[in-house]
Design an enzyme around this catalytic site. Structure first.
Site, PDB file in Angstrom:
ATOM      1  N   SER A   1       3.595  -2.357  10.300  1.00 41.23           N
ATOM      2  CA  SER A   1       5.055  -2.316  10.437  1.00 41.23           C
ATOM      3  C   SER A   1       5.728  -3.632  10.063  1.00 41.23           C
ATOM      4  O   SER A   1       6.711  -4.031  10.700  1.00 41.23           O
ATOM      5  CB  SER A   1       5.450  -1.876  11.850  1.00 41.23           C
ATOM      6  OG  SER A   1       4.976  -0.560  12.094  1.00 41.23           O
TER       7      SER A   1
ATOM      8  N   ASN B   1       0.867  -1.185   0.000  1.00 42.79           N
ATOM      9  CA  ASN B   1       0.000   0.000   0.000  1.00 42.79           C
ATOM     10  C   ASN B   1       0.902   1.234   0.000  1.00 42.79           C
ATOM     11  O   ASN B   1       1.486   1.578   1.027  1.00 42.79           O
ATOM     12  CB  ASN B   1      -0.890  -0.040   1.253  1.00 42.79           C
ATOM     13  CG  ASN B   1      -1.731   1.210   1.396  1.00 42.79           C
ATOM     14  OD1 ASN B   1      -1.816   2.036   0.476  1.00 42.79           O
ATOM     15  ND2 ASN B   1      -2.368   1.357   2.547  1.00 42.79           N
ATOM     16  N   TRP B   2       1.005   1.865  -1.160  1.00 46.09           N
ATOM     17  CA  TRP B   2       1.916   3.016  -1.287  1.00 46.09           C
ATOM     18  C   TRP B   2       1.332   4.284  -0.665  1.00 46.09           C
ATOM     19  O   TRP B   2       2.021   5.297  -0.572  1.00 46.09           O
ATOM     20  CB  TRP B   2       2.253   3.272  -2.765  1.00 46.09           C
ATOM     21  CG  TRP B   2       2.995   2.163  -3.437  1.00 46.09           C
ATOM     22  CD1 TRP B   2       3.339   0.948  -2.908  1.00 46.09           C
ATOM     23  CD2 TRP B   2       3.517   2.158  -4.776  1.00 46.09           C
ATOM     24  NE1 TRP B   2       4.031   0.192  -3.829  1.00 46.09           N
ATOM     25  CE2 TRP B   2       4.142   0.910  -4.982  1.00 46.09           C
ATOM     26  CE3 TRP B   2       3.493   3.076  -5.824  1.00 46.09           C
ATOM     27  CZ2 TRP B   2       4.751   0.567  -6.200  1.00 46.09           C
ATOM     28  CZ3 TRP B   2       4.093   2.738  -7.031  1.00 46.09           C
ATOM     29  CH2 TRP B   2       4.722   1.495  -7.213  1.00 46.09           C
ATOM     30  N   LYS B   3       0.085   4.246  -0.289  1.00 46.24           N
ATOM     31  CA  LYS B   3      -0.589   5.414   0.298  1.00 46.24           C
ATOM     32  C   LYS B   3      -0.366   6.647  -0.593  1.00 46.24           C
ATOM     33  O   LYS B   3      -0.340   6.518  -1.810  1.00 46.24           O
ATOM     34  CB  LYS B   3      -0.112   5.638   1.738  1.00 46.24           C
ATOM     35  CG  LYS B   3      -0.230   4.367   2.579  1.00 46.24           C
ATOM     36  CD  LYS B   3      -0.078   4.621   4.040  1.00 46.24           C
ATOM     37  CE  LYS B   3      -0.131   3.300   4.788  1.00 46.24           C
ATOM     38  NZ  LYS B   3      -0.124   3.451   6.226  1.00 46.24           N
TER      39      LYS B   3
ATOM     40  N   GLU C   1      -7.020   4.210   8.213  1.00 45.41           N
ATOM     41  CA  GLU C   1      -6.848   5.646   7.935  1.00 45.41           C
ATOM     42  C   GLU C   1      -8.108   6.224   7.298  1.00 45.41           C
ATOM     43  O   GLU C   1      -8.490   7.361   7.564  1.00 45.41           O
ATOM     44  CB  GLU C   1      -5.619   5.854   7.029  1.00 45.41           C
ATOM     45  CG  GLU C   1      -4.333   5.605   7.804  1.00 45.41           C
ATOM     46  CD  GLU C   1      -3.134   5.258   6.948  1.00 45.41           C
ATOM     47  OE1 GLU C   1      -3.209   5.383   5.704  1.00 45.41           O
ATOM     48  OE2 GLU C   1      -2.115   4.836   7.527  1.00 45.41           O
TER      49      GLU C   1
ATOM     50  N   HIS D   1      -9.634   0.606   5.235  1.00 45.65           N
ATOM     51  CA  HIS D   1      -8.354   0.859   5.898  1.00 45.65           C
ATOM     52  C   HIS D   1      -8.596   1.772   7.100  1.00 45.65           C
ATOM     53  O   HIS D   1      -9.434   2.671   7.041  1.00 45.65           O
ATOM     54  CB  HIS D   1      -7.369   1.505   4.912  1.00 45.65           C
ATOM     55  CG  HIS D   1      -5.966   1.518   5.437  1.00 45.65           C
ATOM     56  ND1 HIS D   1      -5.547   2.444   6.360  1.00 45.65           N
ATOM     57  CD2 HIS D   1      -4.902   0.713   5.179  1.00 45.65           C
ATOM     58  CE1 HIS D   1      -4.266   2.201   6.652  1.00 45.65           C
ATOM     59  NE2 HIS D   1      -3.850   1.153   5.943  1.00 45.65           N
TER      60      HIS D   1
ATOM     61  N   GLY E   1       2.870  -1.238   4.328  1.00 44.83           N
ATOM     62  CA  GLY E   1       2.863   0.189   4.025  1.00 44.83           C
ATOM     63  C   GLY E   1       4.275   0.678   3.748  1.00 44.83           C
ATOM     64  O   GLY E   1       4.802   0.550   2.653  1.00 44.83           O
ATOM     65  N   GLY E   2       4.916   1.235   4.782  1.00 46.91           N
ATOM     66  CA  GLY E   2       6.230   1.879   4.635  1.00 46.91           C
ATOM     67  C   GLY E   2       7.246   1.046   3.874  1.00 46.91           C
ATOM     68  O   GLY E   2       7.929   1.556   2.971  1.00 46.91           O
TER      69      GLY E   2
ATOM     70  N   GLU F   1      -5.090  -5.526  10.659  1.00 51.43           N
ATOM     71  CA  GLU F   1      -4.112  -4.465  10.848  1.00 51.43           C
ATOM     72  C   GLU F   1      -4.363  -3.755  12.177  1.00 51.43           C
ATOM     73  O   GLU F   1      -5.188  -2.815  12.238  1.00 51.43           O
ATOM     74  CB  GLU F   1      -4.212  -3.442   9.724  1.00 51.43           C
ATOM     75  CG  GLU F   1      -3.963  -4.001   8.344  1.00 51.43           C
ATOM     76  CD  GLU F   1      -3.457  -2.915   7.401  1.00 51.43           C
ATOM     77  OE1 GLU F   1      -2.368  -3.069   6.868  1.00 51.43           O
ATOM     78  OE2 GLU F   1      -4.157  -1.899   7.243  1.00 51.43           O
TER      79      GLU F   1
ATOM     80  N   GLY G   1       2.448   2.046  10.841  1.00 53.70           N
ATOM     81  CA  GLY G   1       3.329   3.202  10.688  1.00 53.70           C
ATOM     82  C   GLY G   1       4.030   3.611  11.976  1.00 53.70           C
ATOM     83  O   GLY G   1       4.606   4.686  12.064  1.00 53.70           O
TER      84      GLY G   1
HETATM   85  C1  PEP Z   1      -0.823  -0.054   6.276  1.00 53.03           C
HETATM   86  O1  PEP Z   1      -1.067   1.136   6.347  1.00 53.03           O
HETATM   87  O2  PEP Z   1      -1.603  -0.820   5.697  1.00 53.03           O
HETATM   88  C2  PEP Z   1       0.408  -0.537   6.898  1.00 53.03           C
HETATM   89  C3  PEP Z   1       0.470  -1.780   7.264  1.00 53.03           C
HETATM   90  O3  PEP Z   1       1.423   0.398   7.071  1.00 53.03           O
HETATM   91  P1  PEP Z   1       2.877   0.123   7.719  1.00 53.03           P
HETATM   92  O4  PEP Z   1       3.419  -1.149   7.103  1.00 53.03           O
HETATM   93  O5  PEP Z   1       3.697   1.314   7.350  1.00 53.03           O
HETATM   94  O6  PEP Z   1       2.681  -0.036   9.187  1.00 53.03           O
END
Ligand code: PEP
Length: 254
Positions: free
Chosen positions: A216, A9-11, A100, A98, A237-238, A170, A176
């Site tokens: 993470s 997920n590049w957000k 967010e 999600h 994500g990151g 999640e 994050g």
């Molecule tokens: C996400 O937002 O779906 C996620 C898992 O982010 P991160 O890996 O950065 O925690």
């Protein structure tokens, strides 16, 4: 056998040039280095979907996904994107619910359910996100909370429709933050979600559903998480913004 999926997920990251470069690197590395059964999904911002679809169409290992869609079919919803538009790109996967979007855009369980219906009607695979906040976990309510999220947005589906869904657990406190759920915490919640689905839809459907972990996930913790019997992949994500990290996570699938 459950599908093993590593979705990135590049957000709201990457310009057009950066997105093409990252996708090209990932596809190349997947071709050269990935010898396991992991399926990769790239989930860039909407504006990059069309250009990236030309790259992913040529790859048998890497699919394309979108980060969201609107819950109505079409209409006067400035700034929004419909399931039909995404199907026409084409993308194969769409993230829904999600944390967010639930938090910053006030998405409701009913809207998430509507999105899932629209996506399935267009033969797209929803990646349905669920997960509790730290306050909910510390109050001892994590299992009940996640059960409610699953029930409220998924349990209206027929068994045939439910079988098409991918779930991503999640925990919000791990997104994050650099704070990952332990493999024991992840396994316990994934098992719980699978049991919840088995109660409603039967053991066989539940056993065939892919449940991804997100929060993470990094190359150095992916092997432990992905070794859990009920963890079928990751929503990353990151670490999905660096080709080397993303591929190294995918290599940890077994
Ligand atoms: C996400 O937002 O779906 C996620 C898992 O982010 P991160 O890996 O950065 O925690």
């Amino acid at each position: 056998m459950r599908k093993k999926i590593i979705a990135g997920n590049w957000k709201m990251h990457k310009t057009a040039t950066e997105a093409l470069a990252l996708a090209t690197e990932i596809i190349q590395m997947a071709n050269d280095e990935l010898h396991n059964q992991a399926h990769l999904v790239l989930i860039p911002p909407f504006v990059h979907l069309h250009s990236l679809s030309k790259l992913t169409a040529a790859s048998s290992r890497v699919a394309l996904g979108a980060q969201n869609c609107h819950h109505e079919t079409q209409g006067a919803f400035t700034g929004e994107v419909s399931a039909a538009m995404l199907a026409a790109v084409p993308v194969q996967y769409v993230i829904v619910g999600h944390s967010e979007r639930r938090e910053y855009f006030q998405e409701t369980p009913a809207q998430i359910a509507q999105k899932i219906d629209l996506l399935l009607a267009h033969h797209l695979t929803p990646i349905f996100c669920c997960g509790e906040s730290l306050a909910v976990r510390e109050a001892g309510n994590a299992y009940g909370y996640v059960s409610s999220q699953v029930i409220d947005s998924l349990f209206h589906l027929s068994p045939e429709a439910m079988a098409q869904v991918v779930i991503a657990y999640e925990p919000i406190w791990a997104i994050g933050t650099g704070k990952t759920a332990t493999s024991t915490q992840a396994q316990e919640m994934h098992w719980h979600i699978r049991q919840e689905i088995a109660k409603k839809y039967g053991e066989s459907l539940a056993l065939n559903l892919s449940i991804l972990y997100g929060g993470s996930m990094k190359p150095d913790n992916a092997a432990d998480l992905l070794a859990c019997p009920d963890v079928d992949g990751g929503l990353v994500g990151g670490a999905s913004l660096q080709s080397r990290d993303f591929i190294n996570i995918a290599k940890a699938v077994h």
